[in-house]
Design an enzyme around this catalytic site. Structure first.
Site, PDB file in Angstrom:
ATOM      1  N   HIS A 156      -3.798  13.058   3.585  1.00 47.40           N
ATOM      2  CA  HIS A 156      -5.348  12.346   3.835  1.00 47.40           C
ATOM      3  C   HIS A 156      -5.704  11.955   2.215  1.00 47.40           C
ATOM      4  O   HIS A 156      -6.793  11.758   1.928  1.00 47.40           O
ATOM      5  CB  HIS A 156      -6.630  13.054   4.472  1.00 47.40           C
ATOM      6  CG  HIS A 156      -5.528  13.558   5.596  1.00 47.40           C
ATOM      7  ND1 HIS A 156      -5.563  12.359   7.414  1.00 47.40           N
ATOM      8  CD2 HIS A 156      -5.292  14.945   6.042  1.00 47.40           C
ATOM      9  CE1 HIS A 156      -5.172  13.818   7.972  1.00 47.40           C
ATOM     10  NE2 HIS A 156      -4.693  14.445   7.118  1.00 47.40           N
ATOM     11  N   SER A 277      -6.874  -7.267 -19.620  1.00 48.65           N
ATOM     12  CA  SER A 277      -7.998  -8.341 -18.543  1.00 48.65           C
ATOM     13  C   SER A 277      -8.394  -9.410 -19.746  1.00 48.65           C
ATOM     14  O   SER A 277      -7.905  -9.389 -21.202  1.00 48.65           O
ATOM     15  CB  SER A 277      -8.894  -7.284 -18.147  1.00 48.65           C
ATOM     16  OG  SER A 277     -10.627  -8.653 -18.088  1.00 48.65           O
ATOM     17  N   LYS A 283      -8.720  -2.627 -20.065  1.00 50.40           N
ATOM     18  CA  LYS A 283      -8.254  -3.310 -19.220  1.00 50.40           C
ATOM     19  C   LYS A 283      -6.877  -2.612 -19.730  1.00 50.40           C
ATOM     20  O   LYS A 283      -5.731  -3.364 -20.289  1.00 50.40           O
ATOM     21  CB  LYS A 283      -8.855  -3.910 -18.360  1.00 50.40           C
ATOM     22  CG  LYS A 283      -9.565  -4.053 -18.168  1.00 50.40           C
ATOM     23  CD  LYS A 283     -10.061  -2.877 -16.469  1.00 50.40           C
ATOM     24  CE  LYS A 283      -9.749  -3.924 -15.692  1.00 50.40           C
ATOM     25  NZ  LYS A 283      -9.742  -3.021 -14.257  1.00 50.40           N
ATOM     26  N   GLU A 290       1.560  -3.937  -8.253  1.00 49.58           N
ATOM     27  CA  GLU A 290       0.868  -4.416  -7.355  1.00 49.58           C
ATOM     28  C   GLU A 290       1.372  -5.878  -6.432  1.00 49.58           C
ATOM     29  O   GLU A 290       1.039  -6.485  -5.104  1.00 49.58           O
ATOM     30  CB  GLU A 290      -1.413  -4.997  -7.883  1.00 49.58           C
ATOM     31  CG  GLU A 290      -1.881  -3.695  -7.869  1.00 49.58           C
ATOM     32  CD  GLU A 290      -2.825  -4.597  -9.436  1.00 49.58           C
ATOM     33  OE1 GLU A 290      -3.240  -6.267  -9.192  1.00 49.58           O
ATOM     34  OE2 GLU A 290      -3.221  -3.337  -9.644  1.00 49.58           O
TER      35      GLU A 290
END
Ligand code: ARG
Length: 459
Positions: A156, A277, A283, A290
């Site tokens: 979970h 970024s 970043k 992704e």
């Protein structure tokens, strides 16, 4: 443009509608397989006496030249033709005249496209399997490098129990090895010769289909010509294998996106595969992971698309089946690219052992505390209650097991002794596991050795 079927019609095809139905711009990818299949068909016609030995030899030589030219000069495989089959036949007729016009005797494009796609998958699947083995190798290398390092496992997405970092990497190895097997099964399913089926009812020439199967390296011949003309189960099986492999890569990606994030910092991504970024200078983004996660939908979509195209077909070939190829090609490209990207990301990971080990300790030892009580004769359900109450108190007071005094332990149960402190640690927890699939260091060592052995055999 003349087609393979223009004799039947008064007028030339409507250009836009012809373009809508044409497949050459994508089935050119079957060029090599189409010529390979035609070479075998020419030899079979020769054996059957349909072609004279001289005709068969001239057709073979011309096809071999077409194949060589197409291989060395990819731009050569193009033209106004309806599909790759028409292209190859046009070249052959341009070269040989009437002898070339004899090649299609007793054969249909319906079986031709099936044999092409079967040959294609058989030829290309091994490269995907090598890609899977490449990710397995990267994961196994990380498992070796992690040694006896600990980390938390999660259920979970909440801390569950301590595990070896190696056990985490080997979990993904286990899934990917099933993908390797599924790809092998898809190749085995494609391994049946459809030639001899004709357009639907078979062929009336004395073709020795077993000899063609041997010639092309197929291990068997399809059992039924009607079924063969519309059977794309092997393509669907490939798309399922590719989809599930993508699902597994997507889960690797999701784990690493989370574990490399600032909240966990269990691993550090290498700079080489990270992205920045344009606005936020701090970043360091996991774009390749992704993308793997995002591209998984394409593969699943192709599987669903093909199954949907297949489900309403009446028996026999229908043009709907032309939709199989872009699905197969794009799923293949998507999987190949995702395997390479995942291998690169995994290879470049560095373990942040202080972070994983700190996170492997604390309240996630609660099961081990309960097991301690079980070892002292307390029924597990009762032990669960006792430890649950202890956890509730610790959470309320923002404390951990290590801060409990002996009085506090005893307050919870008189079965606790002073040894509970050294008996309940992440390392003891891991070492206490007994089953072969567990995170026990011995079991993980054996699993890793077995994975290495598999890699030697697969590579
Ligand atoms: N391009 C077609 C396909 O991919 C080849 C088979 C054509 N057969 C036919 N009867 N039109 O399915």
């Amino acid at each position: 443009m003349s087609t393979l079927w223009s004799g039947r019609f008064d007028t030339a095809p409507d250009a836009a509608t012809f373009a809508f139905g044409a497949s050459f711009h994508f089935d050119r990818r079957l060029f090599e397989d189409d010529v390979t299949g035609s070479l075998a068909w020419a030899r079979a016609l020769g054996r059957a006496g349909v072609l004279t030995p001289d005709e068969a030899a001239r057709i073979e030589a011309a096809l071999a030249a077409i194949l060589a030219r197409g291989r060395s000069e990819p731009a050569f495989v193009s033209g106004p033709d309806e599909d790759v089959h028409s292209f190859v036949e046009r070249l052959l007729v341009e070269e040989l005249g009437d002898a070339g016009r004899r090649l299609h005797t007793g054969r249909s494009r319906n079986e031709q496209v099936s044999v092409d796609l079967r040959l294609y998958l058989r030829r290309r699947i091994p490269a995907l399997q090598r890609g899977v083995a490449g990710v397995v190798a990267a994961l196994a290398a990380q498992a070796h490098a992690a040694g006896d390092a600990l980390m938390p496992s999660f259920t979970h997405l909440r801390p569950a129990q301590p595990i070896l970092v190696a056990h985490f990497f080997l979990a993904h190895v286990a899934a990917l090895r099933r993908d390797w097997d599924r790809l092998a099964a898809a190749a085995a399913e494609a391994d049946a010769l459809p030639l001899g089926s004709g357009a639907i009812a078979g062929t009336s020439y004395p073709i020795d289909v077993d000899a063609i199967a041997r010639d092309l390296g197929f291990s068997r011949v399809v059992p039924n010509s009607i079924d063969a003309s519309s059977d794309r189960d092997f393509a669907a099986s490939f798309l399922y294998a590719a989809s599930l492999a993508m699902v597994h890569l997507s889960r690797v990606a999701e784990d690493l996106i989370i574990f490399c994030g600032d909240e966990h910092r269990f691993f550090e991504l290498s700079d080489a595969i990270s992205t920045g970024s344009s606005m936020m200078p701090q970043k360091k983004n996991p774009d390749p992971l992704e993308l793997v996660r995002g591209k998984t939908g394409r593969a699943i979509g192709h599987l669903v698309g093909l199954l949907t195209a297949m489900k309403g077909l009446p028996s026999g070939y229908n043009k709907d089946l032309q939709e199989d190829k872009q699905a197969v090609f794009d799923a293949e490209d998507t999987l190949a690219g995702s395997l390479a990207a995942t291998a690169a990301v995994v290879s470049g990971l560095s373990l942040n052992r202080p972070r994983t080990e700190a996170a492997a300790s604390g309240l996630l030892l609660a099961t081990d505390v309960a097991d301690y009580l079980v070892g002292r004769g307390v029924p597990f359900r009762r032990a669960h209650e006792i430890v649950g109450a202890l956890v509730r108190k610790l959470v309320a007071e923002a404390r951990e097991f290590g801060s409990l005094s002996l009085e506090e332990w005893r307050g919870a149960s008189d079965r606790f002794d002073a040894d509970v402190v050294e008996r309940v640690t992440p390392r003891v927890s891991v070492a206490a596991k007994r089953t072969p699939q567990s995170t026990a260091p011995d079991a993980v060592g054996r699993a890793l050795a077995e994975a290495d052995q598999w890699l030697r055999a697969a590579g």
